[in-house]
Design a protein around this motif. Structure first.
Motif, PDB file in Angstrom:
ATOM      1  N   ALA A  60      43.966  32.859  24.219  1.00  0.00           N
ATOM      2  CA  ALA A  60      43.925  31.395  24.345  1.00  0.00           C
ATOM      3  C   ALA A  60      44.893  30.875  25.398  1.00  0.00           C
ATOM      4  O   ALA A  60      44.576  29.924  26.123  1.00  0.00           O
ATOM      5  N   ALA A  61      46.057  31.501  25.532  1.00  0.00           N
ATOM      6  CA  ALA A  61      47.069  31.014  26.472  1.00  0.00           C
ATOM      7  C   ALA A  61      46.513  31.012  27.892  1.00  0.00           C
ATOM      8  O   ALA A  61      46.075  32.031  28.402  1.00  0.00           O
ATOM      9  N   GLY A  62      46.519  29.846  28.515  1.00  0.00           N
ATOM     10  CA  GLY A  62      46.050  29.719  29.882  1.00  0.00           C
ATOM     11  C   GLY A  62      44.542  29.696  30.037  1.00  0.00           C
ATOM     12  O   GLY A  62      44.038  29.690  31.157  1.00  0.00           O
ATOM     13  N   ASN A  63      43.813  29.674  28.928  1.00  0.00           N
ATOM     14  CA  ASN A  63      42.352  29.719  28.975  1.00  0.00           C
ATOM     15  C   ASN A  63      41.698  28.623  28.143  1.00  0.00           C
ATOM     16  O   ASN A  63      40.641  28.823  27.543  1.00  0.00           O
ATOM     17  N   LEU A  64      42.338  27.455  28.102  1.00  0.00           N
ATOM     18  CA  LEU A  64      41.772  26.327  27.373  1.00  0.00           C
ATOM     19  C   LEU A  64      42.046  25.018  28.109  1.00  0.00           C
ATOM     20  O   LEU A  64      42.706  24.115  27.606  1.00  0.00           O
ATOM     21  N   ARG A  81      36.641  20.327  26.980  1.00  0.00           N
ATOM     22  CA  ARG A  81      37.451  21.532  26.788  1.00  0.00           C
ATOM     23  C   ARG A  81      36.613  22.739  27.190  1.00  0.00           C
ATOM     24  O   ARG A  81      35.490  22.888  26.728  1.00  0.00           O
ATOM     25  N   ALA A  82      37.172  23.594  28.032  1.00  0.00           N
ATOM     26  CA  ALA A  82      36.462  24.778  28.531  1.00  0.00           C
ATOM     27  C   ALA A  82      37.092  26.025  27.914  1.00  0.00           C
ATOM     28  O   ALA A  82      37.985  26.634  28.494  1.00  0.00           O
ATOM     29  N   TYR A  83      36.630  26.388  26.730  1.00  0.00           N
ATOM     30  CA  TYR A  83      37.156  27.555  26.029  1.00  0.00           C
ATOM     31  C   TYR A  83      36.912  28.810  26.863  1.00  0.00           C
ATOM     32  O   TYR A  83      35.785  29.095  27.256  1.00  0.00           O
ATOM     33  N   GLY A  84      37.991  29.550  27.154  1.00  0.00           N
ATOM     34  CA  GLY A  84      37.869  30.800  27.884  1.00  0.00           C
ATOM     35  C   GLY A  84      37.884  30.661  29.395  1.00  0.00           C
ATOM     36  O   GLY A  84      37.775  31.652  30.105  1.00  0.00           O
ATOM     37  N   TRP A  85      38.035  29.455  29.920  1.00  0.00           N
ATOM     38  CA  TRP A  85      38.083  29.246  31.373  1.00  0.00           C
ATOM     39  C   TRP A  85      39.540  29.233  31.812  1.00  0.00           C
ATOM     40  O   TRP A  85      40.368  28.552  31.189  1.00  0.00           O
ATOM     41  N   THR A 115      42.799  28.159  33.214  1.00  0.00           N
ATOM     42  CA  THR A 115      43.288  26.808  33.472  1.00  0.00           C
ATOM     43  C   THR A 115      43.672  26.576  34.929  1.00  0.00           C
ATOM     44  O   THR A 115      43.701  25.451  35.396  1.00  0.00           O
ATOM     45  N   ASP A 116      43.964  27.651  35.662  1.00  0.00           N
ATOM     46  CA  ASP A 116      44.329  27.524  37.069  1.00  0.00           C
ATOM     47  C   ASP A 116      43.121  27.512  38.001  1.00  0.00           C
ATOM     48  O   ASP A 116      43.282  27.369  39.210  1.00  0.00           O
ATOM     49  N   VAL A 138      30.002  25.282  38.667  1.00  0.00           N
ATOM     50  CA  VAL A 138      28.730  25.216  37.936  1.00  0.00           C
ATOM     51  C   VAL A 138      28.609  26.351  36.923  1.00  0.00           C
ATOM     52  O   VAL A 138      27.748  26.300  36.046  1.00  0.00           O
ATOM     53  N   ALA A 139      29.476  27.346  36.993  1.00  0.00           N
ATOM     54  CA  ALA A 139      29.479  28.432  36.006  1.00  0.00           C
ATOM     55  C   ALA A 139      30.261  28.063  34.743  1.00  0.00           C
ATOM     56  O   ALA A 139      30.175  28.759  33.734  1.00  0.00           O
ATOM     57  N   THR A 140      31.008  26.968  34.796  1.00  0.00           N
ATOM     58  CA  THR A 140      31.842  26.544  33.668  1.00  0.00           C
ATOM     59  C   THR A 140      30.997  25.850  32.607  1.00  0.00           C
ATOM     60  O   THR A 140      30.137  25.039  32.928  1.00  0.00           O
ATOM     61  N   LYS A 141      31.263  26.167  31.342  1.00  0.00           N
ATOM     62  CA  LYS A 141      30.675  25.435  30.214  1.00  0.00           C
ATOM     63  C   LYS A 141      31.804  24.731  29.492  1.00  0.00           C
ATOM     64  O   LYS A 141      32.908  25.265  29.373  1.00  0.00           O
ATOM     65  N   VAL A 142      31.525  23.533  29.000  1.00  0.00           N
ATOM     66  CA  VAL A 142      32.535  22.762  28.276  1.00  0.00           C
ATOM     67  C   VAL A 142      31.964  22.254  26.963  1.00  0.00           C
ATOM     68  O   VAL A 142      30.753  22.110  26.814  1.00  0.00           O
ATOM     69  N   ASP A 143      32.858  22.000  26.027  1.00  0.00           N
ATOM     70  CA  ASP A 143      32.522  21.200  24.857  1.00  0.00           C
ATOM     71  C   ASP A 143      32.978  19.793  25.198  1.00  0.00           C
ATOM     72  O   ASP A 143      34.038  19.606  25.817  1.00  0.00           O
ATOM     73  N   LEU A 144      32.188  18.803  24.819  1.00  0.00           N
ATOM     74  CA  LEU A 144      32.431  17.430  25.236  1.00  0.00           C
ATOM     75  C   LEU A 144      32.418  16.508  24.028  1.00  0.00           C
ATOM     76  O   LEU A 144      31.482  16.562  23.219  1.00  0.00           O
TER      77      LEU A 144
END
Length: 178
Positions: free
Chosen positions: A10-14, A120-124, A126-127, A132-138
């Motif tokens: 989770a660290a750095g990936n939310l 929130r982009a779980y697993g993306w 943060t840097d 367009v490959a990113t998925k988010v919860d909204l």
């Protein structure tokens, strides 16, 4: 013997963003579960995760239900008729600094009465900027209150909490180029 599957730390990936409602002119739908990628580069969108500690964001979804039993049914059933969505976002702030200064960006983005989206982009990473490959919860909601927190000890950062009443939530929303 089963092989254990590695998870994503989770660290750095939310990464978490606050997007003004005006930036998303067409909300996602069942038919089109996407939003424009451009909303993340909107000057009013705030990337909030570096302003928060672990535990500074909470989301609850409570179903509203009713019971029914048709004459032909032998067992009464509970039917979900909707849900209540509540979110809380706590971030650092400095009352002595201008609202335009970096430390107060989240504070400035969440005044009471404002309609916002929280992405929130779980697993993306943060840097890494979203693509367009990113998925988010909204989550779409209205800020009900913004309250300055009283520190419990001298070593704490000064923080503020925004309470948001959600009106919709979408999972696995894709981002589309223009």
């Amino acid at each position: 013997m089963a092989n254990a599957i590695d998870g994503v730390l989770a660290a750095g990936n939310l990464p978490t963003w606050i997007i003004p409602a005006s930036a998303i002119t067409t909300p996602p739908s069942e038919e089109t579960p996407s939003i424009p990628l451009a909303v993340f580069s909107d000057p009013a969108t705030v990337k909030a995760d570096c302003y928060m500690d672990w535990g500074d964001f909470s989301l609850t979804r409570t179903p509203t239900t009713r019971e029914r039993q048709r004459m032909c049914q032998k067992v009464r059933e509970t039917i979900q008729t909707g849900e209540t969505i509540d979110a809380s976002l706590t971030s650092v702030y400095d009352q002595q600094a201008a609202l335009t200064e970096g430390v107060n960006k989240v504070y400035a983005a969440l005044p009471a009465g404002t309609e916002v989206y929280i992405a929130r982009a779980y697993g993306w990473d943060t840097d890494t900027a979203p693509t367009v490959a990113t998925k988010v919860d909204l989550i779409r909601g209205t800020v009900q209150a913004r309250t300055k927190n009283e520190p419990a000890n001298a070593d704490e950062d000064l923080k503020v909490t925004a309470t948001i009443s959600g009106s919709a939530i979408w999972e696995d929303v894709t981002l589309t180029a223009a």
